[in-house]
Design a protein around this motif. Structure first.
Motif, PDB file in Angstrom:
ATOM      1  N   ALA A 168       0.811  -1.214   0.000  1.00 40.50           N
ATOM      2  CA  ALA A 168       0.000   0.000   0.000  1.00 40.50           C
ATOM      3  C   ALA A 168       0.837   1.253   0.000  1.00 40.50           C
ATOM      4  CB  ALA A 168      -0.923   0.016   1.224  1.00 40.50           C
ATOM      5  N   ALA A 169       2.145   1.102   0.115  1.00 38.31           N
ATOM      6  CA  ALA A 169       2.998   2.282   0.172  1.00 38.31           C
ATOM      7  C   ALA A 169       3.459   2.657  -1.216  1.00 38.31           C
ATOM      8  CB  ALA A 169       4.198   2.012   1.082  1.00 38.31           C
ATOM      9  N   THR A 170       4.330   3.666  -1.307  1.00 40.82           N
ATOM     10  CA  THR A 170       4.719   4.183  -2.612  1.00 40.82           C
ATOM     11  C   THR A 170       6.137   3.795  -2.962  1.00 40.82           C
ATOM     12  OG1 THR A 170       5.462   6.205  -1.575  1.00 40.82           O
ATOM     13  CG2 THR A 170       3.197   6.163  -2.373  1.00 40.82           C
ATOM     14  N   GLN A 171       6.463   3.920  -4.227  1.00 37.73           N
ATOM     15  CA  GLN A 171       7.775   3.587  -4.727  1.00 37.73           C
ATOM     16  C   GLN A 171       8.138   4.589  -5.798  1.00 37.73           C
ATOM     17  OE1 GLN A 171       8.007  -0.343  -6.252  1.00 37.73           O
ATOM     18  NE2 GLN A 171      10.215  -0.331  -6.525  1.00 37.73           N
ATOM     19  N   VAL A 172       9.399   4.970  -5.867  1.00 44.39           N
ATOM     20  CA  VAL A 172       9.826   5.974  -6.819  1.00 44.39           C
ATOM     21  C   VAL A 172      10.364   5.315  -8.076  1.00 44.39           C
ATOM     22  CG1 VAL A 172      11.434   7.860  -7.202  1.00 44.39           C
ATOM     23  CG2 VAL A 172      10.349   7.572  -4.988  1.00 44.39           C
ATOM     24  N   VAL A 173       9.876   5.768  -9.226  1.00 43.84           N
ATOM     25  CA  VAL A 173      10.302   5.217 -10.504  1.00 43.84           C
ATOM     26  C   VAL A 173      10.449   6.360 -11.490  1.00 43.84           C
ATOM     27  CG1 VAL A 173       9.137   3.008 -10.118  1.00 43.84           C
ATOM     28  CG2 VAL A 173       7.915   4.862 -11.236  1.00 43.84           C
ATOM     29  N   GLY A 174      10.981   6.046 -12.660  1.00 47.69           N
ATOM     30  CA  GLY A 174      11.028   7.023 -13.740  1.00 47.69           C
ATOM     31  C   GLY A 174      11.936   8.191 -13.450  1.00 47.69           C
ATOM     32  N   GLN A 175      13.035   7.971 -12.710  1.00 48.26           N
ATOM     33  CA  GLN A 175      13.888   9.076 -12.332  1.00 48.26           C
ATOM     34  C   GLN A 175      14.779   9.523 -13.480  1.00 48.26           C
ATOM     35  OE1 GLN A 175      15.670   8.533  -8.498  1.00 48.26           O
ATOM     36  NE2 GLN A 175      17.388   9.845  -8.975  1.00 48.26           N
ATOM     37  N   GLY A 176      15.026   8.675 -14.419  1.00 53.82           N
ATOM     38  CA  GLY A 176      15.943   9.002 -15.492  1.00 53.82           C
ATOM     39  C   GLY A 176      15.499  10.170 -16.342  1.00 53.82           C
ATOM     40  N   SER A 177      14.204  10.395 -16.425  1.00 54.47           N
ATOM     41  CA  SER A 177      13.698  11.478 -17.261  1.00 54.47           C
ATOM     42  C   SER A 177      13.677  12.815 -16.537  1.00 54.47           C
ATOM     43  CB  SER A 177      12.269  11.152 -17.705  1.00 54.47           C
ATOM     44  OG  SER A 177      11.427  11.036 -16.586  1.00 54.47           O
ATOM     45  N   VAL A 179      11.872  13.383 -13.916  1.00 47.94           N
ATOM     46  CA  VAL A 179      10.589  13.502 -13.232  1.00 47.94           C
ATOM     47  C   VAL A 179      10.425  12.307 -12.325  1.00 47.94           C
ATOM     48  CG1 VAL A 179       8.097  13.605 -13.478  1.00 47.94           C
ATOM     49  CG2 VAL A 179       9.550  14.776 -15.126  1.00 47.94           C
ATOM     50  N   VAL A 180      10.220  12.531 -11.059  1.00 49.62           N
ATOM     51  CA  VAL A 180      10.040  11.447 -10.107  1.00 49.62           C
ATOM     52  C   VAL A 180       8.567  11.136 -10.026  1.00 49.62           C
ATOM     53  CG1 VAL A 180      10.475  10.690  -7.756  1.00 49.62           C
ATOM     54  CG2 VAL A 180      12.014  12.320  -8.829  1.00 49.62           C
ATOM     55  N   GLN A 181       8.201   9.891 -10.283  1.00 57.32           N
ATOM     56  CA  GLN A 181       6.790   9.514 -10.313  1.00 57.32           C
ATOM     57  C   GLN A 181       6.484   8.560  -9.184  1.00 57.32           C
ATOM     58  OE1 GLN A 181       5.517   7.923 -13.999  1.00 57.32           O
ATOM     59  NE2 GLN A 181       3.525   7.300 -13.272  1.00 57.32           N
ATOM     60  N   GLU A 182       5.349   8.740  -8.556  1.00 58.24           N
ATOM     61  CA  GLU A 182       4.898   7.857  -7.475  1.00 58.24           C
ATOM     62  C   GLU A 182       4.098   6.712  -8.081  1.00 58.24           C
ATOM     63  OE1 GLU A 182       2.262   8.249  -3.446  1.00 58.24           O
ATOM     64  OE2 GLU A 182       1.517   9.104  -5.300  1.00 58.24           O
ATOM     65  N   ALA A 183       4.492   5.483  -7.731  1.00 60.10           N
ATOM     66  CA  ALA A 183       3.727   4.316  -8.139  1.00 60.10           C
ATOM     67  C   ALA A 183       3.079   3.733  -6.901  1.00 60.10           C
ATOM     68  CB  ALA A 183       4.651   3.279  -8.790  1.00 60.10           C
ATOM     69  N   ILE A 247      14.209  15.468  -2.168  1.00 62.38           N
ATOM     70  CA  ILE A 247      15.300  16.116  -2.891  1.00 62.38           C
ATOM     71  C   ILE A 247      16.356  15.104  -3.319  1.00 62.38           C
ATOM     72  CG2 ILE A 247      17.167  17.802  -2.713  1.00 62.38           C
ATOM     73  CD1 ILE A 247      14.393  19.026  -2.974  1.00 62.38           C
ATOM     74  N   ARG A 248      16.628  14.131  -2.469  1.00 56.87           N
ATOM     75  CA  ARG A 248      17.625  13.110  -2.832  1.00 56.87           C
ATOM     76  C   ARG A 248      17.172  12.303  -4.046  1.00 56.87           C
ATOM     77  NH1 ARG A 248      18.071  12.699   2.954  1.00 56.87           N
ATOM     78  NH2 ARG A 248      20.123  13.471   3.621  1.00 56.87           N
ATOM     79  N   ALA A 249      15.867  12.148  -4.211  1.00 57.97           N
ATOM     80  CA  ALA A 249      15.344  11.432  -5.367  1.00 57.97           C
ATOM     81  C   ALA A 249      15.462  12.263  -6.640  1.00 57.97           C
ATOM     82  CB  ALA A 249      13.888  11.047  -5.133  1.00 57.97           C
ATOM     83  N   MET A 250      15.787  13.539  -6.497  1.00 57.65           N
ATOM     84  CA  MET A 250      15.964  14.434  -7.643  1.00 57.65           C
ATOM     85  C   MET A 250      17.442  14.682  -7.909  1.00 57.65           C
ATOM     86  SD  MET A 250      13.044  17.311  -6.839  1.00 57.65           S
ATOM     87  CE  MET A 250      13.778  18.388  -8.067  1.00 57.65           C
ATOM     88  N   SER A 251      18.266  13.692  -7.629  1.00 59.30           N
ATOM     89  CA  SER A 251      19.718  13.868  -7.693  1.00 59.30           C
ATOM     90  C   SER A 251      20.213  14.264  -9.081  1.00 59.30           C
ATOM     91  CB  SER A 251      20.421  12.586  -7.242  1.00 59.30           C
ATOM     92  OG  SER A 251      20.020  11.483  -8.058  1.00 59.30           O
TER      93      SER A 251
END
Length: 278
Positions: A168-177, A179-183, A247-251
């Motif tokens: 039920a929690a979230t995961q970060v994906v799609g960082q290469g573009s 844009v950090v997206q919540e799945a 912010i760390r996910a936006m490295s």
């Protein structure tokens, strides 16, 4: 919000006196414990009142929690179809409390845009206004508050950033573009829509913020600046417990540095990542 004394200590600052006014027609009893815990981060809820018609079946959810959390119910019969009578009573009480000059701020719990004018009036008096409501809350009301917190983030536990989590929690994906997206594995069940971190908004804000000579800014000061630009900005909406995790996910675009003098003091700074030159 203006401090009453320049000699105010940090403990006194944390004990701001707050009036919590809840619109029972536009709030959920299931989040009340998390709501009051959140409010405690900003000050002391010296007044807690909830407004609605508690003779109706729809108010059953509230009857179970009012005594437990010492919330005073203000009965308002529905004289006509609609909830204008409830809204009016809440607004009148808010103005009465305002003129006592006993409060440093107000917490308005509702997803109803009818309280936009009230929020603006309270701000004109120099008081802090915290809004709490669902993501469907109109922008006018959200922007009228100093800080607006979506109640969806109070309904479930949050992860600490990117990585595997519970279903039920979230995961970060799609960082290469960039844009950090919540799945969200169970987004619909939690009343949450999938959210993308507003990377461009954060990067642009960093470019316009007051930076030091090397282009750095304290993370806490930057977080306050983001809230001033967008009152409903909250890392938890995007699946992060803290701004530093987001912010760390936006490295790819920004970087952090820890300048803490010791383990008991946090001093984190942020800046745009320098562009690589060929």
């Amino acid at each position: 919000m203006n401090p009453k004394s320049t000699a105010k200590t940090e403990s006194e600052e944390a004990a701001q006196k707050l009036a919590v006014l809840i619109d029972a027609d536009n709030a959920q009893a299931g989040i009340i414990e998390a709501l009051l815990t959140e409010i405690a981060n900003y000050g002391e809820a010296t007044v807690k009142r909830i407004y609605g018609d508690f003779t109706s079946r729809t108010s059953t959810q509230w009857k179970k929690v009012l005594q437990k959390y010492a919330i005073k119910p203000v009965q308002q019969f529905a004289y006509t179809t609609g909830k204008n009578a409830t809204d009016s009573t809440l607004i009148i009480d808010a103005m009465d409390l305002l003129y006592t000059r006993r409060f440093d701020g107000f917490c308005l719990v509702s997803s109803d845009s009818d309280f936009t004018g009230l929020a603006l009036r309270l701000r004109e008096e120099g008081l802090m206004v915290l809004g709490f409501g669902e993501q469907k809350t109109p922008e006018a009301f959200r922007n009228a508050c100093h800080k607006f917190i979506f109640t969806e983030v109070l309904r479930r536990p949050l992860d600490k950033g990117p990585g595997p989590t519970t279903p039920a929690a979230t995961q970060v994906v799609g960082q290469g573009s960039g844009v950090v997206q919540e799945a969200a594995g169970d987004s619909a069940a939690n009343g949450r829509k999938k959210a993308k971190v507003p990377t461009r908004f954060i990067v642009d804000a960093l470019a316009s913020a007051q930076l030091d000579e090397s282009g750095w800014i304290h993370l806490g000061a930057f977080g306050n600046y983001l809230t001033k630009l967008r009152s409903d900005f909250d890392p938890r909406v995007y699946g992060f417990k803290k701004l530093s995790d987001l912010i760390r996910a936006m490295s790819r675009d920004v970087e952090l540095v820890d300048r803490s003098p010791d383990s008991t003091t946090k001093s984190i700074y942020i800046r745009r990542r320098p562009r690589k030159t060929s």
